[in-house]
Scaffold this motif. Structure first.
Motif, PDB file in Angstrom:
ATOM      1  N   LYS A  45       0.831  -1.209   0.000  1.00 57.65           N
ATOM      2  CA  LYS A  45       0.000   0.000   0.000  1.00 57.65           C
ATOM      3  C   LYS A  45       0.864   1.256   0.000  1.00 57.65           C
ATOM      4  N   THR A  46       1.985   1.196   0.723  1.00 59.21           N
ATOM      5  CA  THR A  46       2.886   2.342   0.783  1.00 59.21           C
ATOM      6  C   THR A  46       3.397   2.706  -0.599  1.00 59.21           C
ATOM      7  N   TYR A  47       3.775   1.689  -1.366  1.00 59.44           N
ATOM      8  CA  TYR A  47       4.347   1.937  -2.693  1.00 59.44           C
ATOM      9  C   TYR A  47       3.303   1.905  -3.804  1.00 59.44           C
ATOM     10  N   LYS A  48       2.044   1.663  -3.441  1.00 59.64           N
ATOM     11  CA  LYS A  48       0.910   1.704  -4.380  1.00 59.64           C
ATOM     12  C   LYS A  48       1.065   0.734  -5.541  1.00 59.64           C
ATOM     13  N   LYS A  49       1.733  -0.422  -5.271  1.00 55.14           N
ATOM     14  CA  LYS A  49       1.865  -1.439  -6.320  1.00 55.14           C
ATOM     15  C   LYS A  49       2.301  -2.753  -5.709  1.00 55.14           C
ATOM     16  N   SER A  50       2.116  -3.809  -6.483  1.00 50.26           N
ATOM     17  CA  SER A  50       2.586  -5.119  -6.086  1.00 50.26           C
ATOM     18  C   SER A  50       4.100  -5.163  -6.276  1.00 50.26           C
ATOM     19  N   LEU A  51       4.824  -5.641  -5.274  1.00 51.49           N
ATOM     20  CA  LEU A  51       6.283  -5.626  -5.326  1.00 51.49           C
ATOM     21  C   LEU A  51       6.900  -6.993  -5.605  1.00 51.49           C
ATOM     22  N   ALA A  52       6.204  -8.056  -5.247  1.00 52.65           N
ATOM     23  CA  ALA A  52       6.771  -9.401  -5.370  1.00 52.65           C
ATOM     24  C   ALA A  52       7.185  -9.688  -6.812  1.00 52.65           C
ATOM     25  N   GLY A  53       8.418 -10.173  -6.962  1.00 51.74           N
ATOM     26  CA  GLY A  53       8.950 -10.508  -8.286  1.00 51.74           C
ATOM     27  C   GLY A  53       9.633  -9.364  -9.001  1.00 51.74           C
ATOM     28  N   LYS A  54       9.545  -8.159  -8.443  1.00 49.13           N
ATOM     29  CA  LYS A  54      10.163  -6.988  -9.081  1.00 49.13           C
ATOM     30  C   LYS A  54      11.545  -6.736  -8.487  1.00 49.13           C
ATOM     31  N   ASN A  55      12.487  -6.306  -9.344  1.00 51.05           N
ATOM     32  CA  ASN A  55      13.784  -5.927  -8.798  1.00 51.05           C
ATOM     33  C   ASN A  55      13.705  -4.484  -8.303  1.00 51.05           C
ATOM     34  N   ILE A  56      14.676  -4.090  -7.508  1.00 55.91           N
ATOM     35  CA  ILE A  56      14.561  -2.777  -6.864  1.00 55.91           C
ATOM     36  C   ILE A  56      14.576  -1.626  -7.862  1.00 55.91           C
ATOM     37  N   ASP A  57      15.163  -1.845  -9.044  1.00 52.10           N
ATOM     38  CA  ASP A  57      15.138  -0.791 -10.066  1.00 52.10           C
ATOM     39  C   ASP A  57      13.731  -0.549 -10.609  1.00 52.10           C
ATOM     40  N   GLU A  58      12.871  -1.559 -10.507  1.00 54.23           N
ATOM     41  CA  GLU A  58      11.485  -1.414 -10.952  1.00 54.23           C
ATOM     42  C   GLU A  58      10.596  -0.796  -9.870  1.00 54.23           C
ATOM     43  N   ILE A  59      11.065  -0.816  -8.658  1.00 52.13           N
ATOM     44  CA  ILE A  59      10.269  -0.317  -7.527  1.00 52.13           C
ATOM     45  C   ILE A  59      10.606   1.134  -7.205  1.00 52.13           C
ATOM     46  N   PHE A  60      11.896   1.455  -7.225  1.00 50.57           N
ATOM     47  CA  PHE A  60      12.370   2.756  -6.755  1.00 50.57           C
ATOM     48  C   PHE A  60      13.001   3.559  -7.888  1.00 50.57           C
ATOM     49  N   SER A  61      13.165   4.853  -7.640  1.00 50.06           N
ATOM     50  CA  SER A  61      13.912   5.701  -8.570  1.00 50.06           C
ATOM     51  C   SER A  61      15.359   5.215  -8.618  1.00 50.06           C
ATOM     52  N   ASN A  62      16.096   5.625  -9.641  1.00 50.25           N
ATOM     53  CA  ASN A  62      17.495   5.208  -9.783  1.00 50.25           C
ATOM     54  C   ASN A  62      18.325   5.585  -8.554  1.00 50.25           C
ATOM     55  N   GLU A  63      18.104   6.793  -8.025  1.00 49.15           N
ATOM     56  CA  GLU A  63      18.878   7.251  -6.880  1.00 49.15           C
ATOM     57  C   GLU A  63      18.597   6.416  -5.636  1.00 49.15           C
ATOM     58  N   ILE A  64      17.324   6.163  -5.380  1.00 52.80           N
ATOM     59  CA  ILE A  64      16.948   5.393  -4.195  1.00 52.80           C
ATOM     60  C   ILE A  64      17.348   3.935  -4.368  1.00 52.80           C
ATOM     61  N   SER A  65      17.203   3.395  -5.556  1.00 46.56           N
ATOM     62  CA  SER A  65      17.614   2.021  -5.828  1.00 46.56           C
ATOM     63  C   SER A  65      19.112   1.842  -5.552  1.00 46.56           C
TER      64      SER A  65
END
Length: 167
Positions: free
Chosen positions: A67-87
């Motif tokens: 809910k915090t990230y407003k998307k399903s995270l399972a199976g995603k790498n961190i580059d798909e979840i976060f901005s480049n800087e945060i990743s």
């Protein structure tokens, strides 16, 4: 490290993680019993290091994390979840926890004073290699009302500390 963890939920997770270590430096993933800490489960995410791709993939994410990230995270790498800087920043913390057998805990604060307390704990596979990071976060704002699309310029990691487990 216990004294750095201010939030009770995160402290309960840390205590459980310590209990699961037994005679090992790092507990096995299979040793973590989420039924013993049910109030923490929705705040958890597990990231696994994929050496061939030199990235971390989310293997599990609790309801509050998603809910915090407003998307399903399972199976995603961190580059798909976060901005480049945060990743890149999170990868460096994950690498420190994994490569230096460390625990990390701290807070991130946005420019508009939204706070997130976070803990990163290493988990070992059956061979004893640290390949997963157990993370948990607690936000001080209503995640239903606020998007968490933070960028490095908007969110500052404050008082974030990594400590070797042997220390």
């Amino acid at each position: 490290m216990r004294e750095l963890i201010k939030n009770g939920l995160l402290r309960n997770l840390y205590n459980h993680w310590c209990d699961c270590r037994s005679s090992h430096v790092v507990p096995f993933r299979s040793s973590i019993d989420l039924t013993r800490i049910p109030d923490v489960f929705s705040h958890l995410a597990i990231f696994e290091f994929i050496p061939q791709e030199e990235t971390y993939v989310c293997r599990l994410a609790g309801d509050i994390v998603q809910k915090t990230y407003k998307k399903s995270l399972a199976g995603k790498n961190i580059d798909e979840i976060f901005s480049n800087e945060i990743s890149a920043l999170l990868s460096s913390y994950f690498d420190t926890v994994r490569n230096h057998t460390s625990v990390a805990s701290g807070k991130a604060v946005s420019l508009d004073e939204k706070r997130v307390e976070l803990i990163l704990l290493p988990l070992a596979n059956v061979e004893g290699e640290i390949v997963q990071i157990l993370s948990a976060q607690v936000c001080d704002y209503d995640i239903e009302q606020t998007a968490f699309d933070f960028a490095a310029d908007d969110f500052i990691f404050r008082s974030f500390e990594c400590r070797n487990i042997e220390d």
